[in-house]
Each structure stands twice: as structure tokens, then as C-alpha cells.
Design an enzyme around this catalytic site. Sequence first.
Site, short mmCIF file in Angstrom:
data_model
loop_
_atom_site.label_atom_id
_atom_site.label_comp_id
_atom_site.label_asym_id
_atom_site.label_seq_id
_atom_site.Cartn_x
_atom_site.Cartn_y
_atom_site.Cartn_z
N HIS A 171 0.82 10.90 -2.29
CA HIS A 171 -0.42 10.92 -3.07
C HIS A 171 -0.91 12.37 -3.06
O HIS A 171 -0.37 13.22 -2.35
CB HIS A 171 -1.48 10.03 -2.42
CG HIS A 171 -1.10 8.58 -2.39
ND1 HIS A 171 -1.16 7.77 -3.50
CD2 HIS A 171 -0.67 7.80 -1.37
CE1 HIS A 171 -0.77 6.55 -3.17
NE2 HIS A 171 -0.46 6.54 -1.88
N CYS B 73 4.26 5.53 -4.09
CA CYS B 73 3.91 4.57 -3.05
C CYS B 73 4.17 3.11 -3.47
O CYS B 73 5.31 2.71 -3.52
CB CYS B 73 2.45 4.83 -2.64
SG CYS B 73 2.07 4.28 -0.96
N1 GLN Z 1 0.46 -1.50 -0.08
C1 GLN Z 1 1.54 -0.61 0.15
C2 GLN Z 1 1.64 -0.19 1.59
O1 GLN Z 1 0.68 -0.28 2.32
C3 GLN Z 1 1.43 0.60 -0.75
C4 GLN Z 1 0.26 1.48 -0.44
C5 GLN Z 1 -0.07 2.48 -1.51
O2 GLN Z 1 0.41 2.39 -2.63
N2 GLN Z 1 -0.93 3.39 -1.21
O3 GLN Z 1 2.68 0.26 2.03
#
Ligand code: GLN
Length: 219
Positions: free
Chosen positions: A194, A94
Amino acid sequence: MKKIKICHLYGNLLNTYGDVGNVMAYAHEARKNGYEVEIDTVSIGDFFDWEKYNFVFFGGGQDYEQRIVQSDLLEKKLNIKKYIENNGVFLAICGGYQLLGQYYYDAYNKKINGLNIFNHYTVNQENGKRFTGPVKIKDCNSGKIYEGFENHGGVTYLSENQNEFGTVIDGNGNNGTDKTEGFRYKNTIGTYLHGPLLARNEELCKDLLKLSIENVNDN
Ligand code: GLN
């Protein structure tokens, strides 16, 4: 006893949704296979010793933490690139995945520079929309199916010279339109999954460990 050395990149800052579970699952698998395990958190101001590690994990983060790490990250760029080119096993989830690319426009539409080691780029969805929920993908190399969940405001587009990690079966993946999920280059994987991914998908955990073991020295 042989040792597997793990680097948790910015583990004290980038660790959304228990992404540290990937490091734990990987370490568990290594111990099960008779390896001693050493885990270093390499964060702001720390030297990234690219020749030391057998596995590097770079987790997800809120926009706030992604902004904090961006300048420090650029100082580590050369060594991260060397690690990747040298077939190092690298998993980025992510926020970490986004930061391996050119840039990420955050929820306020402000640009966060990425490492620019890879050409993918990430923009934000309109009106604060986020992709959340379960994802199922098919690994483009092995055909294996992986499950996880996604929670991202960013939508990512790969460049023509990048290969996706998987094809989306359920969920949104990179951008919700082209069915691509993540990217893969040599032994580097970027993905939105995740889970923690390696705890939920034991096969992938074993495959990555196998790749690491091929590079382990006696020391
Ligand atoms: N902040 C980033 C987004 O919202 C990554 C989110 C994350 O790593 N869960 O896309």
C-alpha cells in the site's frame, strides 16, 4: 485526443488505505503525458470488457468485502484472464493480489476462493497476527527500489512457476520468510505494498503508463 481507459475493479468495495490513490496517480501521469482519461468502476454484476481497458487496478480489502466479491469475481474470470494474457497492464494490491491466486483463508480460517488464474495461495497467520509497517523492496526486473507499507493477516506462497515482483529489503512481503514480495507475470503485478504504491513510487507509475501507451489505439 488519445484516451487512456482505466478500470477500477470493485472500486466501491475493495479500497483499503486509500488504494484508490493508485488510480488517481496513474490518471494524473496519463494527463501529464497529454492523454484524456476515462475511469470506470467495474463492480458486482457489471460486465468486464477486457478489450476496452489500458489499465486495470484491483485494490485491497477487508476479509468481509473479499468474501462479498468472490462469486461475482468468478463470473469475470474468463475476461480477466484474456486481459492478462493479452499483455494488459494490471496492478493488484493486497486483497486483490490474494484473490488472483487459488484461495485465501481469512482471519476466521474460512476459505475464500480466488480466481485461480495464478497458483499462489494465501493462509492466515496464527492468533490473528498481522504484518504491519513499512516495506522496502527491490524490483526483480529493473532493480528499482519501491517503498510502501503493509497490513495483512494473510501470508502468501508463490508456486515454483511464479516470479516474485521484488525482493524484500525491509518488512515482511509475501510471507515473512522467503524474502519474496508479490508476483509478476507479463504486465500483471500483484503486491502487498500500500502507499498508495503509484503515488509513492513515481518511477513505477511512469513505467506502467509506458506499458499501457504501447497498447493505446486512436479512438
Ligand atoms: N484481508 C486481507 C488480509 O488481511 C487483505 C488485507 C488488505 O487488503 N489490506 O490479509
